[in-house]
Scaffold this motif. Structure first.
Motif, short mmCIF file in Angstrom:
data_model
loop_
_atom_site.label_atom_id
_atom_site.label_comp_id
_atom_site.label_asym_id
_atom_site.label_seq_id
_atom_site.Cartn_x
_atom_site.Cartn_y
_atom_site.Cartn_z
N GLU A 113 -1.03 67.89 44.54
CA GLU A 113 -1.03 67.58 45.97
C GLU A 113 -0.07 68.49 46.73
O GLU A 113 -0.42 69.04 47.78
CB GLU A 113 -0.64 66.12 46.15
CG GLU A 113 -0.56 65.65 47.58
CD GLU A 113 -0.08 64.21 47.68
OE1 GLU A 113 0.47 63.88 48.74
OE2 GLU A 113 -0.25 63.45 46.72
N GLU A 114 1.14 68.68 46.20
CA GLU A 114 2.13 69.53 46.87
C GLU A 114 1.69 70.99 46.90
O GLU A 114 1.90 71.68 47.89
CB GLU A 114 3.49 69.40 46.18
CG GLU A 114 4.16 68.07 46.39
CD GLU A 114 5.40 67.90 45.54
OE1 GLU A 114 5.51 68.55 44.48
OE2 GLU A 114 6.27 67.10 45.92
N LEU A 115 1.08 71.45 45.82
CA LEU A 115 0.63 72.83 45.76
C LEU A 115 -0.52 73.08 46.73
O LEU A 115 -0.53 74.10 47.43
CB LEU A 115 0.22 73.19 44.33
CG LEU A 115 -0.04 74.66 44.07
CD1 LEU A 115 1.19 75.50 44.35
CD2 LEU A 115 -0.47 74.88 42.64
N VAL A 120 -6.28 73.89 31.74
CA VAL A 120 -6.35 72.51 32.22
C VAL A 120 -6.45 71.58 31.02
O VAL A 120 -7.35 71.71 30.19
CB VAL A 120 -7.58 72.29 33.13
CG1 VAL A 120 -7.66 70.84 33.58
CG2 VAL A 120 -7.54 73.23 34.32
N VAL A 121 -5.49 70.67 30.93
CA VAL A 121 -5.52 69.62 29.91
C VAL A 121 -5.34 68.31 30.67
O VAL A 121 -4.24 67.95 31.05
CB VAL A 121 -4.40 69.80 28.86
CG1 VAL A 121 -4.48 68.71 27.82
CG2 VAL A 121 -4.48 71.18 28.23
N ALA A 122 -6.45 67.64 30.93
CA ALA A 122 -6.42 66.41 31.72
C ALA A 122 -7.45 65.44 31.15
O ALA A 122 -8.53 65.27 31.72
CB ALA A 122 -6.69 66.71 33.18
N PRO A 123 -7.14 64.80 30.01
CA PRO A 123 -8.13 63.95 29.34
C PRO A 123 -8.56 62.73 30.15
O PRO A 123 -9.64 62.21 29.92
CB PRO A 123 -7.44 63.53 28.05
CG PRO A 123 -5.99 63.75 28.28
CD PRO A 123 -5.87 64.84 29.31
N VAL A 177 -11.49 67.98 38.57
CA VAL A 177 -10.26 68.76 38.46
C VAL A 177 -10.52 70.21 38.88
O VAL A 177 -9.76 70.78 39.66
CB VAL A 177 -9.69 68.69 37.02
CG1 VAL A 177 -8.53 69.65 36.85
CG2 VAL A 177 -9.27 67.27 36.69
N MET A 178 -11.60 70.79 38.39
CA MET A 178 -11.89 72.19 38.70
C MET A 178 -12.26 72.37 40.17
O MET A 178 -11.99 73.42 40.75
CB MET A 178 -12.99 72.74 37.79
CG MET A 178 -12.50 73.04 36.39
SD MET A 178 -11.01 74.08 36.31
CE MET A 178 -11.57 75.59 37.05
N ASP A 179 -12.87 71.36 40.79
CA ASP A 179 -13.17 71.44 42.22
C ASP A 179 -11.88 71.65 43.02
O ASP A 179 -11.85 72.42 43.97
CB ASP A 179 -13.87 70.18 42.72
CG ASP A 179 -15.33 70.13 42.34
OD1 ASP A 179 -15.88 71.18 41.94
OD2 ASP A 179 -15.92 69.04 42.42
N LYS A 180 -10.82 70.97 42.62
CA LYS A 180 -9.54 71.07 43.31
C LYS A 180 -8.80 72.36 42.95
O LYS A 180 -8.16 72.97 43.79
CB LYS A 180 -8.66 69.86 42.99
CG LYS A 180 -9.21 68.58 43.55
CD LYS A 180 -8.36 67.41 43.13
CE LYS A 180 -8.96 66.12 43.66
NZ LYS A 180 -8.23 64.95 43.20
N LEU A 181 -8.87 72.76 41.69
CA LEU A 181 -8.07 73.90 41.22
C LEU A 181 -8.73 75.26 41.45
O LEU A 181 -8.04 76.27 41.46
CB LEU A 181 -7.77 73.73 39.73
CG LEU A 181 -6.87 72.56 39.37
CD1 LEU A 181 -6.77 72.41 37.86
CD2 LEU A 181 -5.50 72.74 39.97
#
Length: 152
Positions: A49-51, A125-128, A135-139
């Protein structure tokens, strides 16, 4: 975070992102690597969020508009009273002997803006607990063109 810091050996930058601003990215394993200070100096941690907020602020600044609340917010974060960045250091005991353990510090506002605007050269990305697509949409917006990424 620790394995990326070890691989880079103090060169480049590593940023550990947490998906939730209230729960920082785990970095406890860093203590067991016995890194020198110059190795952990390349590491930062923050929330996604901060990034993303820093990227938005940087984009607005590049267009010539600077919102006042973004400039006043958190400018003193991570600074001591003398204006020097605080070194995140823990001291632990190992069979009676003291040893210094240097930990990555929280990214400051200026560092976040620089990271967000430059684009990441690579992404792991390690987000089980999260859907890889969400996650990829945001990153994806944080990646530099032709950057390599891996999702586990």
């Amino acid at each position: 975070l620790a394995s990326a810091l070890e691989r880079l050996g103090g060169y480049g930058q590593v940023c550990a992102l947490s998906m939730d601003a209230k729960r920082p990215a785990p970095k406890d394993i860093v203590r067991f690597f016995n890194f020198e200070e110059h190795v952990t100096a390349a590491g930062r941690h923050t929330s996604l969020e901060e990034l993303l907020k820093a990227k938005e602020v940087k984009t607005i600044e590049d267009c010539g508009e600077v919102p006042e609340e973004s400039k006043q917010e958190g400018d003193d974060e991570g600074k001591s009273s003398e204006g020097n960045p605080r070194k995140k250091m823990k001291v632990s005991r190992n069979h009676g002997a003291l040893k210094r353990v240097f930990m990555p510090k929280r990214a400051e506002t200026s560092e976040l803006e620089e990271l967000a605007s430059a684009g990441f050269d690579s992404l792991i990305v390690v987000a089980p607990r999260y859907s890889p697509e969400s996650v990829m949409d945001k990153l994806a917006s944080l990646l530099a063109p032709s950057a390599a990424f891996a999702v586990f």
